[in-house]
Design a protein around this motif. Structure first.
Motif, PDB file in Angstrom:
ATOM      1  N   LYS A   1      -1.631  18.050 -30.041  1.00 50.10           N
ATOM      2  CA  LYS A   1      -1.484  18.684 -28.730  1.00 50.10           C
ATOM      3  C   LYS A   1      -2.381  18.030 -27.688  1.00 50.10           C
ATOM      4  O   LYS A   1      -2.062  18.013 -26.498  1.00 50.10           O
ATOM      5  N   ALA A   2      -3.523  17.522 -28.142  1.00 52.35           N
ATOM      6  CA  ALA A   2      -4.506  16.935 -27.217  1.00 52.35           C
ATOM      7  C   ALA A   2      -4.219  15.478 -26.887  1.00 52.35           C
ATOM      8  O   ALA A   2      -4.902  14.903 -26.023  1.00 52.35           O
ATOM      9  N   MET A   3      -3.245  14.863 -27.544  1.00 57.64           N
ATOM     10  CA  MET A   3      -2.960  13.452 -27.305  1.00 57.64           C
ATOM     11  C   MET A   3      -2.673  13.200 -25.821  1.00 57.64           C
ATOM     12  O   MET A   3      -1.870  13.885 -25.213  1.00 57.64           O
ATOM     13  N   GLY A   4      -3.343  12.200 -25.275  1.00 60.44           N
ATOM     14  CA  GLY A   4      -3.209  11.896 -23.853  1.00 60.44           C
ATOM     15  C   GLY A   4      -4.171  12.683 -22.991  1.00 60.44           C
ATOM     16  O   GLY A   4      -4.187  12.541 -21.770  1.00 60.44           O
ATOM     17  N   GLY A   5      -5.008  13.526 -23.622  1.00 65.31           N
ATOM     18  CA  GLY A   5      -5.952  14.346 -22.872  1.00 65.31           C
ATOM     19  C   GLY A   5      -7.263  14.524 -23.611  1.00 65.31           C
ATOM     20  O   GLY A   5      -7.667  13.664 -24.395  1.00 65.31           O
ATOM     21  N   ILE A   6      -7.912  15.648 -23.358  1.00 63.17           N
ATOM     22  CA  ILE A   6      -9.222  15.934 -23.948  1.00 63.17           C
ATOM     23  C   ILE A   6      -9.116  17.164 -24.841  1.00 63.17           C
ATOM     24  O   ILE A   6      -8.530  18.176 -24.456  1.00 63.17           O
TER      25      ILE A   6
END
Length: 319
Positions: free
Chosen positions: A150-155
């Motif tokens: 879910k956090a891929m591309g973010g933090i």
């Protein structure tokens, strides 16, 4: 009669771009010729600076954010001319007491990394122990992998991360730690992991896995706010809600904050969160006072008096 007063806030952080001149030598003469260069506006940094300027204190954090921006920007420029530019991991550890702005800073970093194309989505996933640790063998690893996905591309921001190591050898928290460590290495260019918690507990947490400490190149200490900074936070909150403290109420709030921050153990003190609770409860107290007195003119509606102030434990501040 008690009259409203306001506080002054600190100024904004700025970065200075210097003008340059170049000396050139010809066959017969030499002269100084101004170098005409396209101005670099650093809009991504400017945007984050404007956001950081709204935050009280945290000077060390603000310096590190600018340092991270500078490193990322220079790395891109090195790539453009064919120089080596290693893609370092940006996983971080935030250490400090509650209410010191850790989650707010994580959101700002997500925005900065998106604007600099370090992250593809720039979203923030907040998690705690219950979001990672399962109830049976194998469940924890799957829950942790799903959260990382879910956090891929973010933090991925995990608060009170030290709680993952508190259950002993038979606890599944260690399984979550091992899964996080593996993905931090294998997919370090696809997401950023930020672990947050009390300073001492986070130091102990790093000892649970030999690979943990080396995977956090950025460690930011979030210091407790001073009384002056807490009053600035209170003033910002009041202005946003269109309220003002009387001089007597401000004096009493300052004295109260001096008392609570001067206690020997501050680990339970929630800093900005504590101030917010005081302000919100005092606003409700003022509403009850106005309802009973039937006074609803503009000044009365905007003014919090000393009699309205309520401590976070529910007791009124008395004289």
């Amino acid at each position: 009669m008690e009259r409203p007063v306001t506080l002054k806030n600190n100024g904004q952080i700025n970065i200075v771009l210097n003008n340059e001149t170049q000396k050139t030598h010809g066959t017969q003469t030499s002269s100084f010729i101004p170098v005409v260069k396209q101005e670099v506006k650093h809009e991504a940094l400017r945007d984050i600076e404007r956001e950081m300027a709204k935050l009280v204190g945290m000077e060390e954090m603000k310096r590190i954010v600018k340092e991270v921006y500078a490193w990322l920007y220079v790395s891109k420029r090195r790539e453009e001319i064919g120089l080596k530019a290693e893609k370092q991991a940006l996983h971080m550890m935030f250490k400090g007491n509650p209410g010191t702005g850790k989650t707010t800073v994580a959101r700002l970093l997500a925005k900065l990394f998106l604007e600099m194309k370090v992250l593809s989505k720039g979203h923030l996933i907040e998690a705690e122990r219950a979001d990672l640790v399962g109830e049976y063998i194998g469940h924890t690893a799957q829950k942790t992998r799903d959260l990382i996905k879910k956090a891929m591309g973010g933090i991925l921001f995990i608060d009170e991360a030290y709680s993952l190591g508190r259950g002993g050898e038979k606890d599944f928290g260690k399984e979550a730690i091992d899964t996080l460590v593996k993905h931090m290495e294998d997919r370090h260019q696809e997401f950023v992991l930020i672990l947050a918690g009390y300073s001492r507990e986070m130091d102990n947490f790093l000892m649970l896995n030999p690979g943990l400490k080396s995977r956090f190149p950025l460690v930011i200490d979030f210091k407790d706010y001073t009384v002056s900074e807490l009053l600035q936070i209170a003033d910002k909150m009041l202005k946003e809600r269109q309220y003002e403290l009387t001089k007597e109420a401000l004096y009493k709030l300052r004295q109260h904050l001096n008392d609570v921050t001067g206690q020997s153990s501050l680990q339970t003190f929630s800093n900005g969160r504590y101030v917010r609770n005081v302000i919100e409860k005092s606003i409700r107290s003022q509403a009850m006072r106005l309802l009973t007195t039937n006074k609803f003119d503009r000044e009365e509606l905007m003014t919090l008096k000393s009699i309205d102030l309520i401590l976070s434990d529910g007791e009124k501040v008395s004289f």
